[in-house]
Design an enzyme around this catalytic site. Structure first.
Site, PDB file in Angstrom:
ATOM      1  N   HIS A 111     -47.383   3.629  18.746  1.00 13.39           N
ATOM      2  CA  HIS A 111     -47.705   5.036  18.927  1.00 13.39           C
ATOM      3  C   HIS A 111     -49.147   5.315  18.492  1.00 13.39           C
ATOM      4  O   HIS A 111     -49.563   6.473  18.455  1.00 13.39           O
ATOM      5  CB  HIS A 111     -46.764   5.919  18.093  1.00 13.39           C
ATOM      6  CG  HIS A 111     -45.386   6.053  18.690  1.00 13.39           C
ATOM      7  ND1 HIS A 111     -45.182   6.438  19.989  1.00 13.39           N
ATOM      8  CD2 HIS A 111     -44.155   5.862  18.155  1.00 13.39           C
ATOM      9  CE1 HIS A 111     -43.884   6.478  20.235  1.00 13.39           C
ATOM     10  NE2 HIS A 111     -43.240   6.127  19.143  1.00 13.39           N
ATOM     11  N   SER A 141     -38.493  17.488  23.283  1.00 16.26           N
ATOM     12  CA  SER A 141     -37.938  16.205  22.873  1.00 16.26           C
ATOM     13  C   SER A 141     -38.302  15.905  21.421  1.00 16.26           C
ATOM     14  O   SER A 141     -37.463  15.417  20.648  1.00 16.26           O
ATOM     15  CB  SER A 141     -38.459  15.094  23.792  1.00 16.26           C
ATOM     16  OG  SER A 141     -37.948  13.836  23.411  1.00 16.26           O
ATOM     17  N   ARG A 267     -31.415  11.054  24.374  1.00 16.77           N
ATOM     18  CA  ARG A 267     -30.864  12.409  24.418  1.00 16.77           C
ATOM     19  C   ARG A 267     -30.484  12.768  25.846  1.00 16.77           C
ATOM     20  O   ARG A 267     -29.351  12.593  26.256  1.00 16.77           O
ATOM     21  CB  ARG A 267     -31.858  13.429  23.841  1.00 16.77           C
ATOM     22  CG  ARG A 267     -31.213  14.800  23.568  1.00 16.77           C
ATOM     23  CD  ARG A 267     -32.204  15.753  22.910  1.00 16.77           C
ATOM     24  NE  ARG A 267     -33.279  16.148  23.807  1.00 16.77           N
ATOM     25  CZ  ARG A 267     -33.212  17.164  24.647  1.00 16.77           C
ATOM     26  NH1 ARG A 267     -32.136  17.901  24.715  1.00 16.77           N
ATOM     27  NH2 ARG A 267     -34.237  17.451  25.435  1.00 16.77           N
ATOM     28  N   GLY A 269     -33.289  12.785  28.762  1.00 15.85           N
ATOM     29  CA  GLY A 269     -34.195  12.104  29.671  1.00 15.85           C
ATOM     30  C   GLY A 269     -34.471  12.852  30.956  1.00 15.85           C
ATOM     31  O   GLY A 269     -34.819  12.241  31.976  1.00 15.85           O
TER      32      GLY A 269
END
Length: 301
Positions: A111, A141, A267, A269
């Site tokens: 990340h 999200s 979750r 998507g």
């Protein structure tokens, strides 16, 4: 962004042990603590943020692991285990991992913002694939993920959407301001398209065959005419689909070495889910920031 102890949250040894390893203060060197104390800071999830600067595995390993194999690694191991994160999994204990035992080609996730990548990456021949998502869906999200990640003793599920929205707009995020993060890789992809591929989640969902073929070509593993005729591309798309991976038992149970539950990473998507959560005022404000920060560089969602 890096993390350290918050003045707002009591930090006892037992609550420290509930946090993912990369969010704990224990183990930081004196030099790191001194640097972080000099940086601008703001309250984060459970501590302070300090301002500092799936499919790929299946593609690259499709010869030894056909997507139709019943013993394919993705069916029995979590994607984050197969493609470990550099800063979360491999270096989390302050140890330099031994890469000699890693299978070739070596695949890693990160990340880290592009300017924070080490020279050993930027000066090498390795290729970077950056996948981004519409800022509004990213925000929603992130909100759900944040409330799942906070341990029970530190306010699990208590971060309001309004609070996180305000932080997101101002650039307060675990991996740095969203705009800077995206633009770093966007510019790198324009300057060096042979080494940096910029993909959009929405395009991957809308044109999966086209985008995965593009990805395979970029990685130097294009699909042969024989593979296309045998349905290899469709096999990978089926294997790596959100519906398939999210329903595997291995992704519903278990925990990463860094402390996160596997099921926290799945979750819905869906594209456009933000409209079910953000108010018209939030959407308008966010769109204004998107235009201000990104459109001038030719990046649109």
């Amino acid at each position: 962004m890096s993390s350290t102890k918050s003045d707002q949250v009591p930090y006892e040894t037992d609550t420290q042990s509930d946090l993912p390893k990369y969010l704990r203060e224990s183990g930081l060197t004196p030099e790191c603590k001194q640097l972080m104390s000099s940086l601008p800071a703001e309250k984060g999830w459970v501590n302070q943020f300090h301002q500092y600067q799936g499919i790929v595995f299946a593609l690259m390993n499709r010869i030894r692991n056909l997507p139709t194999n019943h013993d394919h690694p993705l069916l029995s191991q979590n994607p984050h285990v197969l493609v470990p994160f550099l800063e979360v999994t491999l270096y989390v204990d302050g140890q330099v991992p031994d890469f000699t035992d890693f299978p070739s080609p070596r695949l890693f996730g990160t990340h880290m913002p592009h300017p924070s990548l080490p020279d050993s990456v930027n000066n090498s021949a390795c290729k970077l694939v950056y996948l981004c998502r519409n800022p509004s869906d990213t925000l929603v999200s992130l909100w759900h993920f944040t409330n799942r990640m906070i341990p029970d003793g530190l306010g699990k599920g208590t971060v309001s959407l309004e609070e996180l929205f305000d932080q997101f707009i101002r650039g307060v995020s675990l991996c740095g301001p969203y705009w800077d993060h995206v633009l770093g890789y966007w510019k790198a992809s324009l300057e060096n398209p042979e080494r940096v591929l910029f993909l959009k989640y929405e395009e991957l969902k809308e044109q999966p065959q086209v985008q995965v073929s593009k990805l395979a070509e970029f990685l130097g593993r294009p699909f042969s005419s024989e593979e296309e005729a045998n349905g290899a591309l469709d096999g990978i798309l089926k294997l790596c689909s959100f519906e398939n991976l999210s329903n595997l038992e291995v992704n519903k149970t278990g925990t990463l070495a860094s402390g996160e539950d596997f099921n926290n990473f799945f979750r819905r998507g869906e594209v456009g889910d933000a409209k079910n959560h953000l108010s018209p005022h939030m959407m308008e404000k966010l769109n204004q920031v998107i235009q201000e920060k990104l459109y001038g560089y030719g990046l649109k969602f």
